[in-house]
Design a protein around this motif. Structure first.
Motif, PDB file in Angstrom:
ATOM      1  N   ALA B 300       0.820  -1.211   0.000  1.00 40.80           N
ATOM      2  CA  ALA B 300       0.000   0.000   0.000  1.00 40.80           C
ATOM      3  C   ALA B 300       0.853   1.261   0.000  1.00 40.80           C
ATOM      4  O   ALA B 300       0.564   2.217  -0.705  1.00 40.80           O
ATOM      5  CB  ALA B 300      -0.948   0.002   1.206  1.00 40.80           C
ATOM      6  N   ALA B 301       1.935   1.272   0.763  1.00 34.45           N
ATOM      7  CA  ALA B 301       2.737   2.496   0.901  1.00 34.45           C
ATOM      8  C   ALA B 301       3.558   2.790  -0.339  1.00 34.45           C
ATOM      9  O   ALA B 301       3.928   3.933  -0.582  1.00 34.45           O
ATOM     10  CB  ALA B 301       3.651   2.394   2.113  1.00 34.45           C
ATOM     11  N   GLY B 302       3.870   1.766  -1.134  1.00 36.51           N
ATOM     12  CA  GLY B 302       4.726   1.990  -2.292  1.00 36.51           C
ATOM     13  C   GLY B 302       6.192   2.017  -1.887  1.00 36.51           C
ATOM     14  O   GLY B 302       6.595   1.331  -0.953  1.00 36.51           O
ATOM     15  N   GLU B 303       6.977   2.839  -2.608  1.00 33.83           N
ATOM     16  CA  GLU B 303       8.419   2.902  -2.356  1.00 33.83           C
ATOM     17  C   GLU B 303       8.765   4.000  -1.358  1.00 33.83           C
ATOM     18  O   GLU B 303       8.256   5.104  -1.443  1.00 33.83           O
ATOM     19  CB  GLU B 303       9.158   3.202  -3.665  1.00 33.83           C
ATOM     20  CG  GLU B 303       9.004   2.106  -4.693  1.00 33.83           C
ATOM     21  CD  GLU B 303       9.714   2.443  -6.008  1.00 33.83           C
ATOM     22  OE1 GLU B 303      10.068   3.623  -6.204  1.00 33.83           O
ATOM     23  OE2 GLU B 303       9.912   1.523  -6.818  1.00 33.83           O
TER      24      GLU B 303
END
Lengths: 438, 438
Positions: B300-303
């Protein structure tokens, strides 16, 4: 999931207030990761209800959970209230009610925290409830917990960051294409990076709320949005961006929070949001598009940077869920997270007393003595020059001056005077400079 | 400090084990920031004693606090034990004793945690004590708390970082000057960036311990240092670094922890430390000198990226103090921090089954059909080619091949076969490639 032992604890019941982009992602993650969350919390996490204004607009979540009675949901048998409505009311009243009733609160509401964190923390302290808000600043980037907890044994001196994705997208576009502000904003709107009414972003209100939250946490004091000096990006021109490029710099909208010690040893804080030129070699310069990044300096830890997605449903929901796991786990072990730490109660230094460096780009006549005349005006106003670059063109010349730190007032009267010199054809660009030694 | 209200709580008594560079900084910060720490903790934090081997070698700390009896200090009336001795024994026994007696532990000991975190966490859980160790990985960079707490509601898929400053300093030097490994190591030793015996750093043991800790926290499982595939930097040549440069890449020693899902849906983890070429545009490529940085990817947060000083007395002490404030505050409110979360109990995938991409640089004869011969060997071994670059020089030619993901075994037999081709004069460089789409 091999080896998993499901605990048989009483479920933690969660009220969700709001079900927009972020809320819908919270519901999805709560459902998809139910087994993991149970294992991490030590008890099942159960969605008790979702308060929305128009239940028939939310077909993606279970209908039986939807209610229009937010106050009733908060007052019901729930342990944690998650708020993703945004704005001051009704969020403020709902969250104060929840905290007073001893319910822990997770919120992504930067505007509310930047204005009313004092009242919210007092209500939380009175009842022993938790108040977490990682999602309020820099989306999914773990930033508030590091400031609040990891660096609690250090002395933070400066927080400087790109905390608004919309403005960063627009400025990155202007830098890449040479477009003017209006054209870049239009492009951002077309692609969904700017809202129909972009005021909160482009005029710096959103970044100012975040700066207030960051300054409060970093310096253990209370700073509200009204304490933050705020300038948006609407006045940034293609000429400013081109001037920055010519000097190996780029223009970013920065939120800057500093701890300041006066000559007599008195401490204060300064919090400001404004566009500034930073060197292209600075770690923040490479932060493009809708990304966020925050640079932190502390006495013992030195320089740190946190980088990631600053907005969007899933990233923001990730931050909300991280907080939800923490407050739920605190419930399970009957513990409590960190409270507000505002003991330092530092005064806020007004922008008028906050010196910054400036870049001034002028179109001047190509005549002998121009530089001497311009330099004399700077000297008359006590503004010290750090660097000068003069370039002769066909019919005129360009003169770029970068100053040492000066106050807004001194700079403004300097520029007014310079604009009136007969040898100066135009003041092309005046912009603050950050991220280099003064 | 205006407005400060000093609490009148019972002091938290701290035993410090070890007083080297980090320990001395911990003592200094505890003294210099006493008032701030008291306010943040809610009670005074009091140094009860410092266990050292040779008391007469520590003139910078109060003599009356020094003792050679570490076990006695741990057993005395202290609430928290801070360990900065390093190594397995006597640290392991002392910390197990402390935890069993219900004393909270803060440690910077990566080797101990990478081997014995299971036993330590079990002792902490049995008595309800806290075990914190932010300083064990990436010095002052708040990294473990974000992984353990901020991202507890997300699903982390990959952690990739530069976690050893000595090797990063050496590789940065080789990249900047074209020097060979031996020369760059000598320079690092001369300037104090490498120890007299640099084995733990250059052979990747230090990074492997950190990878084990990161994988355990990120994936909620137990990974020990022995589970981590480990290759050091001693075999990196000036030719490797030059080859990387020619392709717009740079060589870094990376610690990589991945969550892997097999075709049949079974999850496992992979943890490895090895040098690899990464694109110069990758955020980790710009991390130079003794800095550390860790890239994290979550569903969900990505990179995200975390960047800062990875070692040194003051940065490490900052992380120790942050943990000390947390465990002391937990004592004051009778709460507790997060426990070990190893419920997922995922198997570790052996390196032999972990495909990675490779860069192979060859000196070949400048004859027709060379590329066809080389390509045929790759095809015979099932190693798929992603890109090829051939350059004709005066008497011969260079051929660079970058593969798609392949296993070590397949690559090794491919390279063996290629080295034996009459048209191939020399295998100049074979190195893994990371940080790009496969």
């Amino acid at each position: 999931m091999p080896g998993q032992k499901l605990p048989d604890g009483k479920p933690i019941r969660v009220a969700l207030l709001g079900c927009g982009t972020v809320g819908a992602e919270v519901v999805r993650l709560l459902t998809d990761q139910a087994a993991d969350l149970t294992a991490r919390v030590g008890a099942p996490v159960e969605l008790a209800g979702i308060a929305v204004r128009k239940p028939n607009k939310h077909r993606e979540v279970p209908a039986e959970l939807l209610t229009t009675d937010a106050a009733g949901l908060v007052a019901s048998d729930v342990d944690v209230v998650v708020e993703v409505i945004g704005g001051i009311e009704p969020a403020r009243t709902l969250l104060l009610d929840a905290l007073r009733a001893g319910k822990s609160v997770v919120t992504a509401n930067k505007a509310l925290l930047a204005e009313h964190s004092g009242a919210l923390f007092e209500a939380a302290d009175a009842s022993g409830a938790d108040l977490y808000f990682e999602a309020a600043v820099a989306g999914a980037i773990p930033l508030l917990r590091p400031l609040r907890e990891s660096l609690a044994g250090d002395r933070i001196t400066r927080v400087m960051g790109i905390v608004n994705g919309t403005t960063n997208y627009i400025l990155s576009g202007m830098d890449a294409t040479g477009a003017g502000y209006g054209e870049a904003l239009e492009e951002a709107s077309r692609l969904g990076y700017a809202e129909a009414d972009p005021t909160a972003d482009v005029d710096g209100f959103d970044a100012a709320s975040k700066a207030a939250i960051l300054a409060s946490l970093a310096f253990h004091t209370r700073v509200t949005a009204a304490d933050v000096h705020r300038e948006g990006i609407a006045a940034v021109t293609a000429a400013d961006v081109a001037a920055a490029k010519g000097l190996g710099r780029t223009v970013k909208l920065l939120a800057i929070c500093e701890r300041v010690t006066s000559a007599s040893g008195e401490e204060s804080v300064s919090a400001r949001v404004h566009p500034a030129m930073i060197p292209r070699s600075h770690p923040l310069a490479g932060v493009g598009g809708a990304f966020n990044a925050v640079f932190v300096e502390a006495d013992a830890a030195g320089e740190m940077m946190f980088y990631g997605k600053g907005a969007g449903g899933a990233p923001t929901a990730s931050a909300v869920l991280g907080d939800l796991v923490a407050v739920a786990r605190n419930r399970v072990v009957a513990g409590r997270g960190p409270r507000e730490s505002a003991y330092a109660a530092l005064p806020v230094r007004p922008m008028g007393q906050t010196p910054t460096r400036y870049h001034i780009s002028l179109d001047v006549a190509d005549k002998p003595g121009v530089l001497a005349q311009v330099a004399a005006v700077f000297a008359d106003h006590g503004v010290s020059i750090a660097a000068v670059r003069q370039e002769v063109r066909v019919a005129d010349a360009s003169l770029v001056v970068v100053t040492h730190a000066a106050t807004d007032a001194a700079l403004r009267s300097t520029v007014d005077k310079i604009a009136g010199l007969p040898v100066v054809r135009e003041v092309v660009s005046v912009m603050r400079v950050e991220g280099e030694e003064s």
